[in-house]
Scaffold this active site. Structure first.
Site, PDB file in Angstrom:
ATOM      1  N   HIS A 122       0.880  -1.170   0.000  1.00 47.63           N
ATOM      2  CA  HIS A 122       0.000   0.000   0.000  1.00 47.63           C
ATOM      3  C   HIS A 122       0.924   1.229   0.000  1.00 47.63           C
ATOM      4  CE1 HIS A 122      -2.712   3.015   1.835  1.00 47.63           C
ATOM      5  NE2 HIS A 122      -3.717   2.238   1.465  1.00 47.63           N
ATOM      6  N   ASP A 199       2.995  -4.332   8.294  1.00 49.04           N
ATOM      7  CA  ASP A 199       1.814  -3.485   8.121  1.00 49.04           C
ATOM      8  C   ASP A 199       0.596  -4.402   8.270  1.00 49.04           C
ATOM      9  OD1 ASP A 199      -0.440  -2.267   7.094  1.00 49.04           O
ATOM     10  OD2 ASP A 199       0.481  -1.646   5.205  1.00 49.04           O
ATOM     11  N   GLN A 202      -4.643  -4.797   7.237  1.00 52.92           N
ATOM     12  CA  GLN A 202      -5.659  -5.736   6.747  1.00 52.92           C
ATOM     13  C   GLN A 202      -5.661  -7.066   7.498  1.00 52.92           C
ATOM     14  OE1 GLN A 202      -8.015  -4.916   4.721  1.00 52.92           O
ATOM     15  NE2 GLN A 202      -7.201  -3.044   3.831  1.00 52.92           N
ATOM     16  N   LYS A 225     -10.561  -0.195  10.637  1.00 51.93           N
ATOM     17  CA  LYS A 225     -10.755  -1.402   9.818  1.00 51.93           C
ATOM     18  C   LYS A 225     -11.135  -2.613  10.678  1.00 51.93           C
ATOM     19  CE  LYS A 225      -7.371   0.035   6.327  1.00 51.93           C
ATOM     20  NZ  LYS A 225      -8.183   0.455   5.191  1.00 51.93           N
ATOM     21  N   CYS A 364      -4.811   2.387  -3.611  1.00 54.22           N
ATOM     22  CA  CYS A 364      -3.567   2.940  -3.051  1.00 54.22           C
ATOM     23  C   CYS A 364      -2.395   1.981  -3.249  1.00 54.22           C
ATOM     24  CB  CYS A 364      -3.711   3.288  -1.569  1.00 54.22           C
ATOM     25  SG  CYS A 364      -4.903   4.584  -1.294  1.00 54.22           S
TER      26      CYS A 364
HETATM   27  N1  7TS Z   1      -1.813  -0.639   4.683  1.00 53.73           N
HETATM   28  C1  7TS Z   1      -2.740  -1.400   4.090  1.00 53.73           C
HETATM   29  C2  7TS Z   1      -2.412  -2.793   3.713  1.00 53.73           C
HETATM   30  C3  7TS Z   1      -4.008  -0.872   3.849  1.00 53.73           C
HETATM   31  O1  7TS Z   1      -4.942  -1.639   3.283  1.00 53.73           O
HETATM   32  C4  7TS Z   1      -4.298   0.457   4.232  1.00 53.73           C
HETATM   33  C5  7TS Z   1      -5.620   1.099   3.931  1.00 53.73           C
HETATM   34  C6  7TS Z   1      -3.297   1.187   4.862  1.00 53.73           C
HETATM   35  C7  7TS Z   1      -2.066   0.616   5.068  1.00 53.73           C
HETATM   36  C8  7TS Z   1      -3.526   2.574   5.337  1.00 53.73           C
HETATM   37  O2  7TS Z   1      -4.464   2.572   6.350  1.00 53.73           O
HETATM   38  P1  7TS Z   1      -5.030   3.944   6.921  1.00 53.73           P
HETATM   39  O3  7TS Z   1      -5.997   3.537   7.970  1.00 53.73           O
HETATM   40  O4  7TS Z   1      -3.865   4.685   7.434  1.00 53.73           O
HETATM   41  O5  7TS Z   1      -5.668   4.643   5.776  1.00 53.73           O
HETATM   42  N2  7TS Z   1      -6.312   0.541   2.864  1.00 53.73           N
HETATM   43  C9  7TS Z   1      -7.428   1.032   2.286  1.00 53.73           C
HETATM   44  C10 7TS Z   1      -8.095   0.353   1.250  1.00 53.73           C
HETATM   45  O6  7TS Z   1      -7.749  -0.710   0.786  1.00 53.73           O
HETATM   46  N3  7TS Z   1      -9.157   1.079   0.887  1.00 53.73           N
HETATM   47  O7  7TS Z   1      -9.200   2.189   1.625  1.00 53.73           O
HETATM   48  C11 7TS Z   1      -8.125   2.161   2.510  1.00 53.73           C
END
Ligand code: 7TS
Length: 406
Positions: A122, A199, A202, A225, A364
């Site tokens: 990501h 990370d 997910q 999430k 992303c």
């Molecule tokens: N890493 C992974 C694997 C992710 O899926 C996401 C967000 C992030 C980091 C960043 O997370 P955040 O909470 O800081 O935004 N992924 C997604 C997605 O797949 N659709 O919207 C956000």
């Protein structure tokens, strides 16, 4: 034990209707819905205990501080960390990873060192490392993907070497759903004396995380999430490393003693939590963690793997659908796909007419999309309140869309 219907009843938003249809929420990888237990906890915080933490000696401030600290302790237990000292609350995974890029990367890397990530990342586990390696003259290298959408361990063995100072990999790909072998990669990183970061944005919502078993030094994830509110995230870090690296943000709360010339840092985890924190978010996260453990990750896995297998099978029966990523046994509850001749955004818009919420786009992960020779996919992602009926509605709607376009 809760039945799935009881779980569904805990999520008031699932009763919302969209275009006159029942909402079918399949955008859980972007953010999940919140159970009323979490919503009530946030509301209750503002109704009964709102105050700034660690500042006053008055009743409300003491109460808010205690609850906020308790949330750290609860999260520590949730991922088998040693204690509150190892749990830093951030805004989200992105901020957790940026904290590491600055605190660890900027201070520990020197010219010629290597940072290793994967081709799955990501943007939030890619762009910070691009920036920091450029600043210090270090190299950024990538572990490859196999043709069937898994992590290429031969590539990992080749790339992680004695020049590698930091290895940072995604635990579960948000774009392909692939679950990566963090434990094996941690072993490689440790053999070469590198820091190991995962990370878990997910993975933490869907599987039991044990940071000791994974062998990681750092683990980042987002509350939103995993049933908690937006604006609260977590960085786990091993205490002995956190003691020895610089803070990321400077200011109030993160200091012990300040003169006009210098400052001493507060003890962990507050050294890394500058400024007024998201107290209600922390409390919401604690209740979300309670909720997930009450349902149990075995139950969650059972529901999700049934849905993922079922959706994979149903989508595979449609000759005009191409599924990205590995077979179900190597993936979590995410399926990215494309439909012949129709742009993913159009598919998502038409699905919305049937009340089905999915995400379309590059997720992303633009470099990964390019590697897959596309610029976007449509993605359905499941969670504990989804059902086979949700999948059936998705499939019927896709069939209708294909007929419309052909
Ligand atoms: N890493 C992974 C694997 C992710 O899926 C996401 C967000 C992030 C980091 C960043 O997370 P955040 O909470 O800081 O935004 N992924 C997604 C997605 O797949 N659709 O919207 C956000």
């Amino acid at each position: 034990m809760k039945t799935q219907q009881e779980i569904i009843n805990d999520f008031p938003i699932l009763k919302v209707s969209v275009n006159g249809k029942r909402l079918v929420y399949l955008d859980n990888a972007a953010t999940t819905q919140k159970p009323k237990q979490v919503i009530d906890a946030i509301s209750n915080y503002y109704l009964e205990m709102n105050a700034n933490v660690h500042r006053g000696v008055h009743y409300l401030s003491e109460l808010a501080s205690e609850e906020y600290e308790e949330a750290h302790r609860r999260v520590a237990k949730f991922i088998n960390a040693n204690g509150m000292e190892e749990i830093i609350f951030t805004r989200n995974t992105t901020e957790s990873l940026n904290l590491l890029a600055y605190s660890l990367g900027l201070n520990e890397l020197k010219k010629g060192d290597k940072v290793v990530v994967t081709r799955f990342e990501h943007h939030s586990n890619l762009v910070p490392w691009q920036q920091i390696t450029r600043k210090v003259g270090a190299k950024l290298e990538f572990i490859e993907i196999t043709d069937d959408g898994r992590l290429d361990m031969e590539s990992a063995e080749k790339i992680i070497d004695d020049n590698t100072k930091i290895v940072s990999i995604v635990h579960m790909s948000n774009a392909l759903g692939t679950i990566l072998p963090v434990k094996e990669v941690s072993k490689l990183a440790k053999e070469h004396g590198a820091y190991m970061i995962a990370d878990g944005a997910q993975s933490a919502p869907h599987m039991k995380i044990d940071v000791k078993d994974l062998g990681v030094d750092f683990f980042a994830f987002s509350g939103h999430k995993m049933l908690a509110p937006m604006g609260i995230g977590v960085l786990f870090g091993k205490q002995e490393i956190l003691e020895n690296i610089q803070p990321f943000l400077y200011g109030g709360d993160m200091i012990k003693l300040v003169t006009y010339d210098e400052a001493q840092w507060n003890h962990l985890p507050w050294k890394f939590e500058a400024g007024t924190p998201n107290v209600s978010g922390g409390i919401g996260l604690k209740v979300a963690v309670d909720y997930l453990e009450q349902v149990g990750f075995d139950t969650i896995h059972k529901i999700e793997s049934d849905l993922t297998n079922y959706a994979y099978e149903k989508l595979s029966e449609l000759p005009y659908i191409k599924i990205y990523g590995p077979e179900p046994k190597y993936r979590g509850a995410v399926i990215s796909f494309a439909m012949e001749g129709i742009h993913p955004h159009d598919i998502a818009t038409l699905l919305d007419e049937d009340g089905v919420a999915v995400r379309a786009g590059h997720h992303c992960a633009q470099p990964l999309m390019k590697l897959l020779n596309t610029d976007a996919t449509t993605r359905a992602s499941f969670y504990l309140y989804n059902t086979r009926e949700d999948v059936d509605i998705l499939i019927e709607s896709l069939q209708k869309i294909y007929k419309l376009f052909s």
